[in-house]
Design a protein around this motif. Structure first.
Motif, PDB file in Angstrom:
ATOM      1  N   LEU A 124       3.581  -7.950  -6.356  1.00 12.30           N
ATOM      2  CA  LEU A 124       2.255  -7.346  -6.513  1.00 12.30           C
ATOM      3  C   LEU A 124       1.595  -7.140  -5.154  1.00 12.30           C
ATOM      4  O   LEU A 124       1.006  -6.097  -4.890  1.00 12.30           O
ATOM      5  CB  LEU A 124       1.371  -8.238  -7.385  1.00 12.30           C
ATOM      6  CG  LEU A 124       1.898  -8.540  -8.786  1.00 12.30           C
ATOM      7  CD1 LEU A 124       0.940  -9.442  -9.526  1.00 12.30           C
ATOM      8  CD2 LEU A 124       2.112  -7.252  -9.558  1.00 12.30           C
ATOM      9  N   LEU A 125       1.711  -8.157  -4.292  1.00 13.30           N
ATOM     10  CA  LEU A 125       1.011  -8.068  -3.007  1.00 13.30           C
ATOM     11  C   LEU A 125       1.609  -7.007  -2.098  1.00 13.30           C
ATOM     12  O   LEU A 125       0.985  -6.593  -1.129  1.00 13.30           O
ATOM     13  CB  LEU A 125       1.033  -9.426  -2.298  1.00 13.30           C
ATOM     14  CG  LEU A 125       0.130 -10.485  -2.915  1.00 13.30           C
ATOM     15  CD1 LEU A 125       0.144 -11.734  -2.067  1.00 13.30           C
ATOM     16  CD2 LEU A 125      -1.287  -9.983  -3.070  1.00 13.30           C
ATOM     17  N   ALA A 126       2.827  -6.572  -2.416  1.00 17.86           N
ATOM     18  CA  ALA A 126       3.412  -5.504  -1.611  1.00 17.86           C
ATOM     19  C   ALA A 126       2.756  -4.169  -1.932  1.00 17.86           C
ATOM     20  O   ALA A 126       2.943  -3.207  -1.202  1.00 17.86           O
ATOM     21  CB  ALA A 126       4.912  -5.426  -1.851  1.00 17.86           C
ATOM     22  N   THR A 127       1.995  -4.095  -3.030  1.00 24.94           N
ATOM     23  CA  THR A 127       1.322  -2.829  -3.319  1.00 24.94           C
ATOM     24  C   THR A 127      -0.190  -2.963  -3.355  1.00 24.94           C
ATOM     25  O   THR A 127      -0.891  -2.020  -3.039  1.00 24.94           O
ATOM     26  CB  THR A 127       1.752  -2.261  -4.684  1.00 24.94           C
ATOM     27  OG1 THR A 127       1.767  -3.332  -5.612  1.00 24.94           O
ATOM     28  CG2 THR A 127       3.090  -1.625  -4.603  1.00 24.94           C
ATOM     29  N   ILE A 128      -0.705  -4.124  -3.757  1.00 25.30           N
ATOM     30  CA  ILE A 128      -2.152  -4.209  -3.890  1.00 25.30           C
ATOM     31  C   ILE A 128      -2.697  -5.386  -3.080  1.00 25.30           C
ATOM     32  O   ILE A 128      -1.965  -6.284  -2.699  1.00 25.30           O
ATOM     33  CB  ILE A 128      -2.573  -4.363  -5.372  1.00 25.30           C
ATOM     34  CG1 ILE A 128      -2.138  -5.712  -5.912  1.00 25.30           C
ATOM     35  CG2 ILE A 128      -1.998  -3.268  -6.204  1.00 25.30           C
ATOM     36  CD1 ILE A 128      -2.654  -5.948  -7.290  1.00 25.30           C
TER      37      ILE A 128
END
Lengths: 311, 411
Positions: B225-229
């Motif tokens: 998730l943190l790779a996009t948001i």
């Protein structure tokens, strides 16, 4: 224009230096291997590439521009630590992750279904993650990283925990993606994978870059001074002073010679002593050999032993 | 929709749909009000209708007032005891019966020469089997009071009817400002039920936020998730999503309560009005936002449910304080202490709402409490999102206080 460019980046966690002065660049359309033993800083470097953590100093550029979050939509990332929502159905999960990458629900659903067919896990599509085998979960996550058709695919240890058949399937997929013009970066501590597939490599150990460049370039820097030999009978020829290092098995040995020219005299000596030679092969050093040599030169013998264990 | 709002929406939507679908949601939607309401009203009903059923003996030299007392204890309004009348001097036998658990105690009535029933009463010695048996001795006490008074009145030629009327408790009609008769006990129970409902739901959904963060941490999904948001988007989406589940649940309960109030309310005397419902929802939303922000920080700091359990007290303590303050609010809802504690942001959702239910405070008090909660929510969110941002990527080691303070500066 380099797809990824790291300039002298450094990252310190509390007192531990994770990455120290790392500089490397990855050309578009290549398959790049980031190589190093466990704990060498591979994951830390990757996390900085995608802005999950910020380097203490140094710069990160992606697609020829300074790092910005808007570029993340063009990257597909498979983290080292696999993770999916355990209770969520596979298709819902893939659609959700696709939507986070900006896809519409319809497109995400189509692509997810298509990819599941391609990776031979169609039967998993209606199940919950927790009902799947580890290998299947890994394939799902692999798909999640590719749904939005990223230009740059970053995979942290993509093969770990996969059986050889599935490992080969994923590798083939990565090769196909590169053929389509995408750039693939993956990290591994398995040197043999890199050797077969990568155009470019970077070797890091203890947060420092050991060497980097295209595979051909790196290998050409080292002489073809390795000999694989299989024999029966007298092995006294192995005491030849031209042999710098050797690994011996029963009736076989891998030798490192002082230079390329020492190979022929060694063969002559063995034959002269009446040893039966069943195989004699002069080869260039493997990436593993090069890596061990580099680590030994930088950190001493003990560290090099550690590399061998990991590899 | 801007990218970041869309991300928050996606995260919230996932949290919401995944949670509402679970069996746990359906079960808790049905069970919590059943338990809460059932508990509060059940206890009320039991205490109202329960009668003491002890078995005692009365040892007296004179037949009166022992016989009347026996009558009163066996067929009184609150008692249905079994009573044996025993001649004096049987103390030892009775003690043996107590030891053998045949009787629960015995009362000895000692007439003094000058006892006249009013100024000089006989001496009453009660020997219970367990001195903690307050219910029995209280019943005896009030029964004696009734019997003695009745006897005295009879002796002074007051008719039995008049005596009975005199002994009946006075009746007070509670009339609301709109002129309607109200059952103050019922509205008190409603306020009480609402209090515990909010207590449960705020705690439950606050913990759900923490648990959902830990789940993402242990399953490592947040790395994807943190790779996009951004972490802030993830946190906001999570709080909104889980909170909407809570609101849905509360909404269902409130709709059911309204329906119940209109359909069955008239006959059961239970009244819950629109004001109560509106304020309940406002204060629930604020209280949930505040507590879930704290819970988010706790979730980000810990690696497992077990570790979270140890930090639970940060959520529980203010709620316990609220519970401890209830008696103060009940006896004097407009006292200074009540006014002060109901302004503390962590207590206000529960306590101010409770005050609104039992005695409407000044409008400025309500406005001030809402303002203070909103300010606190932003302050806590500011801290939590920083802890979250750093803590979510840390695993293995539990951070200590100096480290957490460093995180606040760091991001």
């Amino acid at each position: 224009m380099a797809i990824v460019e790291l300039q002298n980046i450094r990252k310190v966690y509390d007192t531990k230096v994770a990455v120290e002065g790392l500089t490397l660049s990855i050309e578009p359309g290549t398959m790049f291997g980031l190589l190093g033993p466990n704990g060498s800083g591979k994951t830390s470097s990757i996390r900085m590439m995608i802005g999950m953590t910020v380097p203490d100093s140094g710069t990160v550029s992606l697609f020829g521009q300074p790092f910005s979050r808007s570029l993340l939509g063009r990257i597909g990332y498979l983290p080292e630590e696999r993770g999916l929502y355990k209770k969520m159905k596979v298709l819902d999960q893939l659609i959700f992750l696709g939507q986070l990458h900006g896809l519409s629900e319809t497109v995400a659903r189509q692509r997810a279904t298509h990819w599941c067919e391609r990776l031979e896990i169609t039967e998993a599509i209606g199940k919950k993650t927790e009902e799947l085998s580890k290998g299947m979960q890994q394939k799902i996550q692999f798909i999640a990283a590719l749904l939005h058709e990223p230009d740059l695919i970053i995979m942290d240890e993509p093969m770990s925990g996969l059986d050889p058949v599935n490992g080969a399937l994923l590798m083939e997929t990565l090769v196909d993606l590169r053929r389509e013009g995408r750039t693939v970066l993956f990290s591994t501590h398995r040197m043999d994978q890199i050797e077969r597939m990568c155009d470019g490599i970077a070797l890091i150990s203890r947060g420092k870059l050991m060497l980097s460049g295209s595979m051909r370039e790196v290998k050409s820097r080292y002489p073809r001074n390795r000999v694989n030999i299989a024999y029966t009978g007298d092995d006294s020829f192995l005491r030849n002073p031209a042999i710098v290092a050797s690994k011996r098995d029963v009736g076989a040995a891998q030798l490192q010679l002082v230079d390329e020219t020492a190979a022929q005299p060694l063969l002559a000596e063995a034959i002269a002593r009446g040893t039966q030679i069943t195989r004699f092969e002069v080869v260039e050093p493997t990436i593993e050999d090069i890596f061990i040599e580099q680590v030994r030169a930088s950190f001493g013998d003990a560290a090099a032993e550690g590399v061998t264990v990991d590899a | 929709m801007p990218k970041n709002l869309q991300n928050i929406w996606l995260i919230a939507k996932r949290e919401y749909t995944e949670r509402v679908r679970t069996k746990a949601f359906i079960i808790s939607t049905v069970l919590i009000p059943a338990l809460m309401g059932g508990g509060v009203f059940g206890v009320a009903a039991i205490t109202r209708h329960s009668k003491t059923t002890s078995h005692i003996a009365i040892m007296a030299s004179e037949p009166q007032p022992a016989r009347d007392l026996k009558q009163e204890l066996e067929h009184g309004e609150d008692t249905s005891m079994a009573v044996d009348l025993v001649a004096p001097g049987n103390g030892e036998t009775l003690s043996r019966e107590i030891a053998g658990k045949q009787i629960d105690g015995y009362l000895e009535i000692i007439q003094t020469p000058d006892s006249d029933g009013a100024l000089h009463r006989p001496v009453f010695n009660f020997t219970p089997r367990s001195s903690a048996d307050i219910a029995t001795s209280d019943s005896i006490k009030s029964a004696l009071q009734t019997v003695m008074t009745r006897e005295y009145l009879a002796a002074h030629h007051v008719s039995a009817e008049e005596a009975k009327a005199l002994l009946d408790p006075a009746k007070v009609n509670v009339i609301e400002s709109n002129g309607r008769h109200a059952d103050s006990k019922q509205s008190f129970y409603v306020a009480y039920t609402l209090f515990f409902l909010m207590y449960m739901v705020v705690l439950l959904y606050g913990m759900n936020v923490a648990r959902s963060i830990i789940e993402e941490k242990t399953s490592r999904i947040f790395e994807v998730l943190l790779a996009t948001i951004k972490p802030d988007e993830l946190l906001a989406g999570k709080i909104l999503g889980v909170g909407s589940v809570g609101l849905t649940q509360v909404g269902i309960w409130m709709a059911a309560a309204l329906l119940f109030a209109t359909q069955a309310g008239a006959m059961s005397g239970i009244t819950i009005n629109a004001t109560q419902i509106i304020f309940f929802i406002i204060y629930f939303t604020l209280g949930y936002a505040l507590y879930s922000s704290v819970a988010a920080a706790l979730g980000a700091m810990t690696n497992s449910e077990q570790e979270l359990q140890q930090l639970n007290m940060f959520l529980m303590m203010p709620l316990f304080l609220c519970m401890g303050m209830l008696p103060v609010l009940i006896t004097s809802p407009n006292s200074l202490l009540a006014r002060i504690v109901s302004q503390i942001p962590f207590c206000a959702p529960l306590l101010m709402n409770f005050r609104i239910s039992i005695a409407m405070p000044q409008p400025w008090e309500i406005a001030l409490s809402i303002g203070l909660i909103v300010v606190s929510i932003f302050a806590v969110l500011w801290i939590s999102s920083r802890i979250y941002r750093v803590g979510i990527l840390m695993y293995g080691k539990k951070p200590n206080l100096p480290e957490i303070l460093r995180w606040l500066k760091y991001s």
